[in-house]
Enzyme design. Sequence first.
Site: not given
Length: 466
Positions: A138-140, A142, A312
């Site tokens: 999940h972009h949260a 990485t 991020n």
Amino acid sequence: MQRLSGLDASFLYLETRSQLMHVIGLVEIDPSTMPGGYDFAKLRTEMQRRVAAIPAFRRKLDNSVFNIDHPVWIEDEDFDIERHVHRVAVPAPGGAGEVAELCGHLAGQTLDRGKPLWELWIIEGLSNGRICAMLRMHHASTDGVTSAEMLARMCSLTPEPPELDAEKVRETAGPPSRATIAATGAINYFVQRPLAMAKLLPRTVSVPVGWLRRAQQQSAMPAPFMAPRTRFNSAITPHRSIALSQLSLDDVKRVKNHFGVKINDVVLALVGGAMRTYLLEHDELPEKPLVGMVPVSVHDADESDLVVEGTNKVTGMFTLLSTDVDDPVIRLEKQAEFSRKSKEHHAEIDANILRSWAQFAPGTTLSTVMKVYGERKLASAHPPIFNVLVSNVAGPDFPLYFLGCRVTAVYPLGPIFHGLGLNITVFSADGNLNIGILACTDQTPDPWEIANAFDDQLKQLLAACD
């Protein structure tokens, strides 16, 4: 526990059933190099060992009904590797098309937020005897740089299992505490945020002023909502289509050196040429140049006093793509000029300003707005913000072994958004330029036409070098 930064949490708030916020690394490996021979159970056991030194893979989300700030990470005390590492066979005949179709199906599935937000699919049955490992995160948790770092921890310089980093093994997100979540969240919301807002507003005013000044001097990067409309700029569905391409990095460097440009200029020129070819074939090429958004890592930038530390660390740079130029050499030269202007303009903007504003992201409100935005197809009601998202990540220029298996290719795949349904991500590694294309199937059912155009565009530039 570790509180998510506003930017990290925003990827949770932006997610809907159609707009899935995970990033993908598709790794092609040669199983013949695995010590003792390939065996899935052995590979999963080795993955379990290495997860001990990857803290991000052991943490999961936690929240409280009394928390008015962003959620937190906590250590998953019930971590089970079998819930994260899966095995599947690609349909016959096991070619690149079948692999991409299977991965497109997996890319369209949501990640379970009740456990650490990642999973690894081992895909067997390829016709060339190779195996693909599809890692979804999940972009949260990485961004481009950190995902490359986590992938590196699953790799080694030799097939033999490496020693684990003792410091990483000891690192932990900590246990849950609902009272602490609520109390610290209230302090952040009522005390720290008003102070941060007071500091942030004056710094933000200079951004549009500087943009206007540069626009008058014709040295500004394109502004948002100025891009021409294409098929990629409408509401998306959960269906994903994937295509892949691999180019020689030496060939790309030869073009770079011959024309005196940068590798990123060549990459963007290839993107522009491939998209021009695709849209021409569909009789949909706009007269105006397309606009690309290029994520820029700020991992090396000085931390702002307004930014909460998070995973991020990225901002975005807009650039024109020379899709209106037919000649590949002129297109490259024009692209280099576009890129230069955008980089100079972007360098004037505070690298942390996006992350600073993200701290104020309203979770429930933003989630509701995104749901309505997608369901009402509002992306078609306003000019496109930009046309395509293009990432270029540099990887190691030497051989790697993924859990003991020699890596032959690494294809990154980034998320797409309502109104922004095409993501092209480039990853250079071990002498190759690996290109991953992810699109919405209902907008772009044939992304292989774009992928195949990259090879043709590079051949044209190489011919010009000769």
